[in-house]
Motif scaffolding. Structure first.
Motif, short mmCIF file in Angstrom:
data_model
loop_
_atom_site.label_atom_id
_atom_site.label_comp_id
_atom_site.label_asym_id
_atom_site.label_seq_id
_atom_site.Cartn_x
_atom_site.Cartn_y
_atom_site.Cartn_z
N MET A 105 36.71 36.13 51.77
CA MET A 105 36.47 35.65 50.67
C MET A 105 37.56 36.33 49.75
O MET A 105 37.65 37.45 49.55
N LYS A 106 38.39 35.37 48.75
CA LYS A 106 39.44 35.96 48.02
C LYS A 106 38.96 36.49 46.70
O LYS A 106 38.40 35.90 46.20
N GLU A 107 39.40 37.81 46.39
CA GLU A 107 38.94 38.38 45.03
C GLU A 107 39.97 37.77 44.19
O GLU A 107 41.20 38.02 44.37
N VAL A 108 39.50 37.27 42.99
CA VAL A 108 40.17 36.97 42.05
C VAL A 108 39.58 37.20 40.63
O VAL A 108 38.57 37.38 40.35
N ALA A 109 40.58 37.16 39.59
CA ALA A 109 40.21 37.26 38.13
C ALA A 109 39.99 35.93 37.52
O ALA A 109 41.09 35.17 37.71
N LEU A 110 39.21 35.57 36.85
CA LEU A 110 39.15 34.50 35.81
C LEU A 110 40.06 34.60 34.52
O LEU A 110 39.48 35.43 33.79
N GLY A 111 41.11 33.88 34.52
CA GLY A 111 41.81 34.14 33.24
C GLY A 111 41.56 32.94 32.39
O GLY A 111 41.65 31.49 32.75
N ILE A 112 41.25 33.04 31.03
CA ILE A 112 40.82 32.10 30.11
C ILE A 112 41.60 32.08 28.85
O ILE A 112 41.53 33.36 28.23
N ASP A 113 42.34 30.92 28.39
CA ASP A 113 43.12 30.80 27.16
C ASP A 113 42.33 29.94 26.38
O ASP A 113 42.53 28.68 26.69
N ILE A 114 41.69 30.41 25.20
CA ILE A 114 41.01 29.52 24.29
C ILE A 114 42.14 29.29 22.98
O ILE A 114 42.41 30.19 22.54
N GLY A 115 42.48 28.04 23.01
CA GLY A 115 43.32 27.45 21.79
C GLY A 115 42.52 26.49 20.96
O GLY A 115 41.49 25.99 21.40
N GLY A 116 43.19 26.23 19.74
CA GLY A 116 42.61 25.49 18.73
C GLY A 116 42.36 24.00 19.16
O GLY A 116 41.22 23.48 18.87
N ASN B 102 43.05 23.04 23.12
CA ASN B 102 42.59 22.87 24.22
C ASN B 102 42.18 24.43 25.04
O ASN B 102 42.79 25.57 24.35
N THR B 103 41.39 24.34 25.97
CA THR B 103 41.20 25.77 26.58
C THR B 103 41.64 25.71 28.18
O THR B 103 41.43 24.67 28.74
N LYS B 104 42.39 26.67 28.42
CA LYS B 104 42.99 26.62 29.94
C LYS B 104 42.44 27.77 30.63
O LYS B 104 42.10 28.74 29.98
N PHE B 105 42.23 27.60 31.94
CA PHE B 105 41.81 28.62 32.56
C PHE B 105 42.26 28.47 34.22
O PHE B 105 42.67 27.35 34.23
N GLY B 106 42.28 29.54 34.71
CA GLY B 106 42.68 29.54 36.40
C GLY B 106 42.37 30.90 36.96
O GLY B 106 41.80 31.72 36.14
N PHE B 107 42.27 30.77 38.27
CA PHE B 107 41.91 32.06 39.24
C PHE B 107 43.17 32.71 39.50
O PHE B 107 43.93 32.01 40.05
N VAL B 108 43.32 33.87 39.40
CA VAL B 108 44.50 34.66 39.59
C VAL B 108 44.32 36.02 40.48
O VAL B 108 43.30 36.65 39.96
N ASP B 109 44.83 36.07 41.66
CA ASP B 109 44.59 37.40 42.45
C ASP B 109 45.67 38.40 41.85
O ASP B 109 46.25 38.18 40.87
N ARG B 110 45.54 39.60 42.26
CA ARG B 110 46.15 40.91 41.43
C ARG B 110 47.55 40.81 41.94
O ARG B 110 48.09 41.51 41.26
N ASP B 111 48.03 39.69 42.81
CA ASP B 111 49.31 39.76 43.06
C ASP B 111 50.24 38.59 41.94
O ASP B 111 51.26 38.37 41.92
N GLY B 112 49.20 37.91 41.00
CA GLY B 112 49.65 36.90 40.14
C GLY B 112 49.61 35.60 40.88
O GLY B 112 50.25 34.49 40.20
N ASN B 113 49.18 35.29 41.90
CA ASN B 113 48.97 34.07 42.65
C ASN B 113 47.96 33.25 42.12
O ASN B 113 46.71 33.76 41.75
N MET B 114 48.17 32.20 41.67
CA MET B 114 47.31 31.31 40.93
C MET B 114 46.40 30.22 41.91
O MET B 114 47.22 29.78 42.79
N TYR B 115 45.34 30.32 41.95
CA TYR B 115 44.38 29.67 42.78
C TYR B 115 43.58 28.56 41.90
O TYR B 115 42.38 28.45 41.84
N GLY B 116 44.52 27.66 41.62
CA GLY B 116 43.87 26.54 40.59
C GLY B 116 43.91 26.73 39.34
O GLY B 116 43.57 28.03 38.87
N GLU B 117 44.28 25.73 38.36
CA GLU B 117 44.01 26.08 37.05
C GLU B 117 43.97 24.88 36.35
O GLU B 117 44.30 23.74 36.95
N THR B 118 43.27 24.47 35.25
CA THR B 118 43.11 23.27 34.36
C THR B 118 43.18 23.34 33.14
O THR B 118 43.18 24.63 32.55
#
Length: 325
Positions: free
Chosen positions: A1-12, A14-30
């Motif tokens: 199982m891949k460990e990731v951080a959930l990054g969330i950007d809340i804008g006025g 849209n809200t964007k989010f994605g899963f990012v590992d410690r090397d900066g690889n994005m595992y899906g974003e929307t």
């Protein structure tokens, strides 16, 4: 199982989010709508985010283990985990967002200003890599800013340092989202340039397709497209916007002496001829002599990646004591 951080950007908008590992690889974003849920209903909004996060996680072939959450939000306070009097969100007053969201993810969770998150993303994964002193400006619904000095993000005494969007441009000027008059973001932002267009429609007599568009129909991208076609009102709106932005970047330089300033966001997509070149021209015009021709103005190197999501996730990794490269 891949460990990731959930990054969330809340804008006025849209809200964007994605899963990012410690090397900066994005595992899906929307991206989802910030305004889909009832205005002011924080619980409904966070439930909606959780549902969409899990829906995205379910679409990714690799199993992801969320070990931390980083959030960038307007007026997000790093020290308290609260959103406080955000001008472009429907959540009013002080909202304990981190505490409320930990109902869904009981992992290390940290929040900061959305532009601060973008600055971290630029510093770690983008054009500011290796820089110790720079400014990040986000030009979206409002104007956000993050300041890095001596390699560290500046939070100030209470977590709210670096709010360039609320510098006073005109004390008797336009009302901002918080009811305050004359804030810079009321002039320099996607919303601000729309308001400038409607002011110019009353002052100029030239023909323009903009005369047939209502305020609610108008978008910053429409203004950009018409400016590229030579529309006189759209061009005048960009010129005024660049003039004001150049003034304030010159002021910020006098205080922080950055190596570079990065512009990110929807309005920054207007590009070199409409935005960057004239802003740099005005910035140098207003610049204190000792700083002239020393500060570079760049588009974000993460324009096609999500700087705020990457930065928010990097913030989460840092909170967990893990360095990211």
């Amino acid at each position: 199982m891949k460990e990731v951080a959930l990054g969330i950007d809340i804008g006025g908008t849209n809200t964007k989010f994605g899963f990012v590992d410690r090397d900066g690889n994005m595992y899906g974003e929307t991206s989802i709508s910030t305004v889909k849920t009832p205005p002011g209903d924080v619980d409904a909004y966070l439930k909606y985010i959780h549902e969409e996060v899990e829906a995205l996680r379910g679409q990714i072939p690799e199993q992801l283990n969320i070990v931390g959450v980083g959030i960038g939000a307007p007026n997000g306070n790093y020290f308290t985990g609260t959103i406080e009097y955000a001008p472009n969100l429907s959540f009013r007053g002080i909202v304990p967002l981190v505490k409320l969201f930990q109902k869904y993810y009981n992992v290390p969770m940290v929040m900061t200003n959305d532009a601060n998150a973008a600055a971290i993303g630029e510093m770690i994964y983008g054009g500011a890599k290796g820089m110790k002193n720079f400014i990040m400006i986000t030009l979206g619904t409002g104007l956000g800013s993050g300041f890095v000095a001596n390699g560290e993000l500046i939070y100030g005494n209470d977590g709210f340092a670096g709010e360039m969007g609320h510098l006073l441009q005109d004390p008797k000027g336009r009302v901002c989202g918080l009811g305050r008059r004359g804030c810079l973001e009321g002039y320099v932002s996607a919303t601000g340039i729309k308001r400038t267009v409607f002011t110019l429609l009353g002052e100029m007599i030239e023909d323009s397709p903009l005369r047939d568009v209502t305020f609610n129909q108008l978008t910053a991208s429409m203004i950009t497209d018409l400016a590229k076609e030579g529309d006189p009102i759209a061009l005048a709106a960009f010129d005024q916007t660049c003039d004001l932005l150049g003034q304030k970047l010159a002021d910020a330089t006098a205080i922080f002496s950055p190596e570079a300033i990065f512009l990110l966001g929807g309005l920054a997509k207007a590009g070199k001829e409409l935005l960057f070149d004239p802003t740099k021209k005005y910035m140098e015009h207003y610049m204190f002599q000792v700083f002239k021709n020393k500060v570079e103005l760049f588009p974000s190197a993460l324009e096609h990646r999500n700087a705020a999501v990457l930065g928010a996730s990097a913030l989460a990794w840092k909170e967990m004591g893990i360095n990211v490269d």
